[in-house]
Design a protein around this motif. Structure first.
Motif, mmCIF file in Angstrom:
data_model
loop_
_atom_site.group_PDB
_atom_site.id
_atom_site.type_symbol
_atom_site.label_atom_id
_atom_site.label_comp_id
_atom_site.label_asym_id
_atom_site.label_seq_id
_atom_site.Cartn_x
_atom_site.Cartn_y
_atom_site.Cartn_z
ATOM 1 N N ASN A 111 0.818 -1.211 0.000
ATOM 2 C CA ASN A 111 0.000 0.000 0.000
ATOM 3 C C ASN A 111 0.853 1.264 0.000
ATOM 4 O O ASN A 111 0.344 2.353 0.257
ATOM 5 C CB ASN A 111 -0.924 0.008 1.223
ATOM 6 C CG ASN A 111 -0.144 0.014 2.534
ATOM 7 O OD1 ASN A 111 1.042 -0.330 2.566
ATOM 8 N ND2 ASN A 111 -0.792 0.394 3.617
ATOM 9 N N ASP A 156 -0.574 -12.548 1.448
ATOM 10 C CA ASP A 156 -1.534 -11.502 1.100
ATOM 11 C C ASP A 156 -2.152 -10.881 2.351
ATOM 12 O O ASP A 156 -2.532 -11.590 3.300
ATOM 13 C CB ASP A 156 -2.629 -12.070 0.202
ATOM 14 C CG ASP A 156 -2.090 -12.535 -1.150
ATOM 15 O OD1 ASP A 156 -0.887 -12.336 -1.402
ATOM 16 O OD2 ASP A 156 -2.878 -13.092 -1.934
ATOM 17 N N ASN A 157 -2.231 -9.539 2.331
ATOM 18 C CA ASN A 157 -2.831 -8.775 3.432
ATOM 19 C C ASN A 157 -2.111 -9.000 4.757
ATOM 20 O O ASN A 157 -2.729 -9.098 5.818
ATOM 21 C CB ASN A 157 -4.318 -9.113 3.572
ATOM 22 C CG ASN A 157 -5.100 -8.814 2.304
ATOM 23 O OD1 ASN A 157 -5.000 -7.724 1.753
ATOM 24 N ND2 ASN A 157 -5.858 -9.794 1.827
ATOM 25 N N GLN A 168 -0.249 -6.210 0.020
ATOM 26 C CA GLN A 168 -1.579 -6.504 -0.523
ATOM 27 C C GLN A 168 -1.582 -7.825 -1.283
ATOM 28 O O GLN A 168 -2.557 -8.579 -1.242
ATOM 29 C CB GLN A 168 -2.031 -5.351 -1.419
ATOM 30 C CG GLN A 168 -2.181 -4.039 -0.644
ATOM 31 C CD GLN A 168 -2.400 -2.852 -1.561
ATOM 32 O OE1 GLN A 168 -1.884 -2.822 -2.687
ATOM 33 N NE2 GLN A 168 -3.134 -1.844 -1.083
#
Length: 301
Positions: free
Chosen positions: A108, A139-140, A265
């Motif tokens: 991000n 992811d995340n 992300q």
């Protein structure tokens, strides 16, 4: 009287003849058994010799899978560390060991960070990251540290430094320690800017966590981080992350991003790119693609 003595002699002679006949038969049977055993033994030796000559007793009568194993994965104790996540293990055989493999880290914080994984020097790290990426493991998740050595630390879904998958693997491609301490000014840095390396706790029990160096780092001690690749694009994003203010992480180290908002992300790994100079693996077969698929320490990295 004479006839009686003759009869006794005849009876005695007949008895002796029977005894001799039985003895002769027994000797003949023993000879036959010995001959049969000898023949069988000779036959066995002949067959065994022929089999040996044909390689029947070679240790590798079939494909030796152990010899073809590229990587070994050590199970970790998930019961002793709740920060570990079981997503299976990568393959141990058929892994590419030449060329490179592209990895893309989208955060991000700006444009994607492009990385080139070194399959020749760190095939197991590349296989592990590819497997974890195929499971959306990264992811995340947050990059939870900006280290004092000048690197961004990522790859732990728990954000504690103790998280990772339920396996670990040994270090590959650890830099050679400096011959003298301190190192001379002309000596290149141990970890040049843009280097990507694994980090684990304890050292040598690598799993998912990695460092991306945003500045040169030289150590006068034994290097602890195995190098697995380098940044090929988006280094300015890594430098931007490295410039973020940090606060205490709760353990007395001022390494945690102040707003705790450096988020991966997505992390993807592409197909292997063969080195033109080495179009095949050491077995002479085309290098295959990896599927985007000691009592163990409770720690991970």
């Amino acid at each position: 009287m004479a006839s009686s003595r003759d009869r006794q002699r005849k009876l005695a002679r007949a008895k002796l003849d029977r005894q001799m006949a039985r003895r002769a038969a027994a000797v003949k049977r023993r000879r036959q058994i010995r001959a049969g055993v000898g023949t069988a033994l000779i036959l066995v030796l002949v067959v065994a010799g022929s089999a040996w000559a044909l390689g029947a007793f070679d240790r590798e009568t079939t494909e030796d899978t152990a010899a073809n194993e590229v990587c070994l994965w050590t199970p970790q104790n998930t019961a002793g560390n709740s920060n570990l996540k079981d997503v299976g293990e990568p393959a141990t055989t058929g892994l590419p060991t030449t060329g490179t493999r592209p990895m893309t880290v989208t955060t991000n914080q700006g444009a994607p960070i492009n990385i080139e994984l070194d399959l020749a020097k760190a095939p197991c790290a590349a296989a592990s990251i590819a497997h974890l990426a195929s499971q959306s493991f990264y992811d995340n998740t947050k990059c939870h540290e900006i280290t004092a050595e000048g690197a961004v630390r990522c790859g732990d879904p728990s954000g504690t430094g103790l998280g990772g998958p339920a396996y670990s693997f040994y270090s590959e491609n650890v830099p050679t320690p400096p011959e003298s301490s301190p190192a001379p000014p002309s000596e290149p840095p141990t970890y040049p800017k843009g280097t990507v390396a694994m980090i684990s706790n304890p050292p040598g029990a690598n799993s998912s966590q990695f460092l991306i160096f945003f500045k040169d780092f030289t150590t006068h001690d034994d290097p602890a981080y195995p190098i697995i690749g380098r940044v090929t694009g988006g280094l300015d994003v890594v430098e931007k992350i490295g410039a973020l203010p940090t606060v205490d992480n709760g353990a007395g180290q001022k390494v945690k991003p102040e707003k705790d908002d450096v988020v991966i992300q997505s992390l993807t790994v592409g197909e292997p790119v063969l080195d033109p100079a080495s179009p095949t693996d050491p077995t002479g077969q085309p290098t295959p693609a990896v599927s985007g698929s000691t009592e163990a320490s409770p720690n991970a990295g």
